[in-house]
Motif scaffolding. Sequence first.
Motif, mmCIF file in Angstrom:
data_model
loop_
_atom_site.group_PDB
_atom_site.id
_atom_site.type_symbol
_atom_site.label_atom_id
_atom_site.label_comp_id
_atom_site.label_asym_id
_atom_site.label_seq_id
_atom_site.Cartn_x
_atom_site.Cartn_y
_atom_site.Cartn_z
ATOM 1 N N TYR A 22 0.841 -1.205 0.000
ATOM 2 C CA TYR A 22 0.000 0.000 0.000
ATOM 3 C C TYR A 22 0.870 1.246 0.000
ATOM 4 O O TYR A 22 1.948 1.258 0.607
ATOM 5 N N LYS A 25 0.760 5.096 3.486
ATOM 6 C CA LYS A 25 0.353 4.557 4.792
ATOM 7 C C LYS A 25 1.506 4.571 5.790
ATOM 8 O O LYS A 25 1.471 3.852 6.791
ATOM 9 N N LEU A 28 1.534 4.602 9.644
ATOM 10 C CA LEU A 28 1.183 3.410 10.445
ATOM 11 C C LEU A 28 2.397 2.533 10.779
ATOM 12 O O LEU A 28 2.254 1.482 11.412
ATOM 13 N N LYS A 31 3.073 1.497 14.576
ATOM 14 C CA LYS A 31 2.051 0.560 15.064
ATOM 15 C C LYS A 31 2.202 -0.804 14.394
ATOM 16 O O LYS A 31 1.933 -1.844 14.987
ATOM 17 N N TYR A 32 2.619 -0.759 13.145
ATOM 18 C CA TYR A 32 2.792 -2.015 12.399
ATOM 19 C C TYR A 32 3.912 -2.864 13.017
ATOM 20 O O TYR A 32 3.747 -4.063 13.230
ATOM 21 N N THR A 269 -5.052 -6.343 5.166
ATOM 22 C CA THR A 269 -4.860 -4.889 5.169
ATOM 23 C C THR A 269 -4.069 -4.479 6.411
ATOM 24 O O THR A 269 -4.146 -5.123 7.469
ATOM 25 N N GLU A 271 -4.425 -1.855 8.361
ATOM 26 C CA GLU A 271 -5.259 -1.398 9.475
ATOM 27 C C GLU A 271 -5.829 -2.571 10.263
ATOM 28 O O GLU A 271 -5.776 -2.608 11.493
ATOM 29 N N LYS A 272 -6.390 -3.546 9.554
ATOM 30 C CA LYS A 272 -6.992 -4.701 10.242
ATOM 31 C C LYS A 272 -5.925 -5.504 10.957
ATOM 32 O O LYS A 272 -6.148 -6.009 12.059
ATOM 33 N N ILE A 274 -3.113 -4.398 12.195
ATOM 34 C CA ILE A 274 -2.697 -3.681 13.413
ATOM 35 C C ILE A 274 -3.732 -3.878 14.526
ATOM 36 O O ILE A 274 -3.391 -4.060 15.690
ATOM 37 N N GLN A 275 -5.012 -3.879 14.132
ATOM 38 C CA GLN A 275 -6.086 -4.059 15.126
ATOM 39 C C GLN A 275 -6.050 -5.459 15.737
ATOM 40 O O GLN A 275 -6.248 -5.648 16.925
#
Length: 351
Positions: A22, A25, A28, A31-32, A269, A271-272, A274-275
């Motif tokens: 991606y 981004k 991030l 956090k990644y 993805t 974001e998902k 990382i969550q």
Amino acid sequence: MLLYIHIPFCDSKCHYCSFNSYINKTSLIKKYIQAICKQFIFEIKRFDIKEKAIETVFIGGGTPSVIPAVEYKTFFDLINKYLKNDIEITIEANPNSANLNWIKDIKELGVNRISFGVQSFDEKKLKYLGRNHSGKDAINAINNAKTAGFENISLDLIHGTKIDNKKLLKNDLQIAFSTPINHISTYHLSIEKGTLFYKTKEQTKEDIDEQIWFYDKIKERGFTQYEISNFGKYHSIHNLGYWSYKDYIGLGAGAVGFLKNKRFYPHKTIEKYIQEPLFWKEEKLSDDNIKTEKIFLGLRSDIGINEDILNTKEIEKIKILIDEDKIKLENGIIFNNNYLLSDEIALFILS
Ligand SMILES: C[S@@+](CC[C@H](N)C(=O)[O-])C[C@H]1O[C@@H](n2cnc3c(N)ncnc32)[C@H](O)[C@@H]1O
Ligand code: SF4
């Protein structure tokens, strides 16, 4: 046990690439890396990893050089005690983002093999492929890696594009061999769904004679072919481990893990992931699936196939292929004589 870490960040999207990566981004990144560390702690238990159990590490992408070297430090501090001594640790890098300081810093962390996505040194071809660097940038990056002390340097090329011809490819190899590399991966262009080339209905050039000629030119320089797309004076231990069906931990968004007869698929993805870095979907492989994969992988590489996994009917096919000089049998292992025919031979054995 092998360890793969996926870095799904890129500076730009190349026209041919459908890899899980991606752009825009980079906010991030921190956090990644935290999520990857969290997943690694989980995998220590799932894979029952003892100290000094990991045989190779490969940080791939996406573009690992998009992440500042310092950001990898926490991760290396975490994994170091699980690594065998003196193991191969590879990182992929783009000539655009891997500057001398980044290369030096990444080496400080223990990385000892670097693989540059070059694709070509020809300006027209680079533009056509949507690359964000020049041929000169690629030469500088490779030379910088040598200056920083890397002995194992690889580059990726792409062939089989409509603008390829022998002159262009010969020139690419001439430049490649003037740099301090000891490995080349060269991939035939494939048109993948979701890419710009797919939308514009780009065509590949299917010229098997040109492909054989190209491979021969690489081999002439003493870079032996140990898999369809891989040639080198040094053969990557991580690659060989993967083709010989070893277990591997896959960390990161979309990074597949493999243990005994199961594959693990995390979120794709960023974001998902990382969550929920500990989320996965599981695929169980049947004995037949495993055997088929071993046959395909074995024929694509100099790992070969152990004849013990084949049944009587398949052994009969092997005898036919040996008579036709397509394969050879040495100490119970079946080796392919021509990797370009590997899928065809695999399908014949399994039919
Ligand atoms: C993860 S990328 C390499 C590192 C970095 N992202 C870069 O491109 O500089 C791995 C390699 O896959 C190859 N590749 C990706 N998509 C391809 C395609 N559709 N056809 C042929 N080769 C492809 C390219 O050679 C690329 O360098
Ligand atoms: S080839 Fe490399 S740089 Fe280009 S989009 Fe794919 S992963 Fe990113």
